[in-house]
Write an enzyme that holds these catalytic residues in place. Structure first.
Site, PDB file in Angstrom:
ATOM      1  N   LYS A 125       5.295  -6.454   0.939  1.00 54.40           N
ATOM      2  CA  LYS A 125       4.781  -5.432   0.016  1.00 54.40           C
ATOM      3  C   LYS A 125       5.768  -4.285  -0.161  1.00 54.40           C
ATOM      4  CE  LYS A 125       0.019  -6.627   1.153  1.00 54.40           C
ATOM      5  NZ  LYS A 125      -1.188  -6.307   1.941  1.00 54.40           N
ATOM      6  N   ASP A 135      -6.339  -1.864  -3.458  1.00 55.55           N
ATOM      7  CA  ASP A 135      -6.790  -3.188  -3.031  1.00 55.55           C
ATOM      8  C   ASP A 135      -8.109  -3.576  -3.701  1.00 55.55           C
ATOM      9  OD1 ASP A 135      -5.119  -4.719  -1.491  1.00 55.55           O
ATOM     10  OD2 ASP A 135      -5.735  -3.872   0.420  1.00 55.55           O
ATOM     11  N   GLN A 157      -3.769  -2.647   6.000  1.00 56.14           N
ATOM     12  CA  GLN A 157      -3.476  -4.064   6.148  1.00 56.14           C
ATOM     13  C   GLN A 157      -4.526  -4.726   7.038  1.00 56.14           C
ATOM     14  OE1 GLN A 157      -1.016  -5.890   4.605  1.00 56.14           O
ATOM     15  NE2 GLN A 157      -2.076  -7.641   5.487  1.00 56.14           N
TER      16      GLN A 157
END
Length: 292
Positions: A51, A118, A95
């Site tokens: 990422k 997200d 994460q």
């Protein structure tokens, strides 16, 4: 048979994202993504690195907040609160998975919905369910981009999704059944009776249950489009790293039956990261406009 290439589609989209990043920077806004990582899970470390590297390539600034595996729930939530309050940060994600004992749902609740790149907060989920999405969860968004790029007809087709997680299965079922996509969607799970009989009805079959090579050839009708969302590490002493990567679909057995299929790796995975970058740029643009 078409092998659907995630890297190819991601590369096609990146030129537009790079241009959007440049426009924001020219207007005085440096798009910035912050990632919280708790512990040192090797897979998580790899995903975070991917990422951050992709963001750098697209001129998106990054911050990585690393917390020890011993971090408490309050420590993780405090890190989220700090990033929420930082006006120079536009996207915030934690994460997953978190170490045992930590509540990922509680962490998601802390993220500012305006920075929820997200797409996992209740606000994002609610807007998606109402047909007014702000941030679409990255993997489902990536799946739609793949279907669009390869001109796979969805309207009027039967889409069967195996797996009902809040990250993939459930939001994808909403998206595919929404106006403009117009699929008839069947969402399967561990209590679905006669699963193979259901999956054989699928014109589009999405495997997102997290079980290595679970979908076998007898579960797929001839000419289906198969989207494999899984990413599993299977021990293999014969490999240099001691494991191999595979999806939720038995690719070698299933591929000959398909009109199109995503490989693992090289399918959905790269699209998930690209959609995260797209959401980050969208968040930066929206926050910039709100500050005017």
């Amino acid at each position: 048979m078409i092998v659907i290439s995630g890297p190819e589609v991601a590369g096609h989209l990146e030129a537009g994202l790079q241009a959007e990043s440049a426009r924001l920077r020219a207007a005085g806004c440096v798009p910035t993504l912050a990632v919280i990582q708790v512990g040192d899970n090797p897979a998580s470390t790899t995903y975070v690195r991917t990422k951050l590297n992709t963001a750098e390539r697209l001129s998106i600034a990054t911050r990585c907040v690393k917390l020890p595996v011993t971090a408490r729930q309050a420590d993780v939530e405090a890190a989220v609160d700090s990033l929420n309050a930082d006006a120079t940060v536009h996207g915030v994600l934690c994460q997953l998975p978190l170490p045992k004992g930590l509540d990922s749902g509680g962490v998601a609740l802390r993220i500012d919905p305006r920075k929820d790149v997200d797409g996992l907060t209740p606000v994002s989920a609610g807007l998606l369910a109402l047909g007014m999405p702000r941030f679409v969860p990255c993997t489902p968004a990536g799946v739609l981009e793949l279907l669009t790029h390869y001109r796979i007809e969805v309207a009027g087709k039967t889409a069967v999704i195996v797996g009902r997680s809040n990250i993939v299965g459930r939001p994808l079922s909403i998206l595919l059944s929404s106006k403009g996509w117009d699929a008839t969607v069947v969402l399967c799970h561990s209590h679905t009776a006669n699963l193979a009989a259901v999956t054989r009805q699928a014109d589009i079959l999405v495997a997102a249950l997290g079980r290595p090579e679970f979908v076998t050839a007898d579960m797929v009708q001839e000419g289906a489009v198969v989207i494999d969302v899984g990413m599993n590490r299977v021990q293999d002493a014969g490999r240099p790293k001691g494991y191999r990567l595979c999806g939720d679909v038995d690719y070698a057995a299933v591929a000959p039956r398909c009109r199109a299929i995503t490989p693992v790796p090289g399918g959905v995975g790269p699209m998930t990261v690209t959609m995260l970058m797209k959401n980050t740029l969208r968040a930066a643009r929206q926050l910039q406009q709100a500050q005017r």
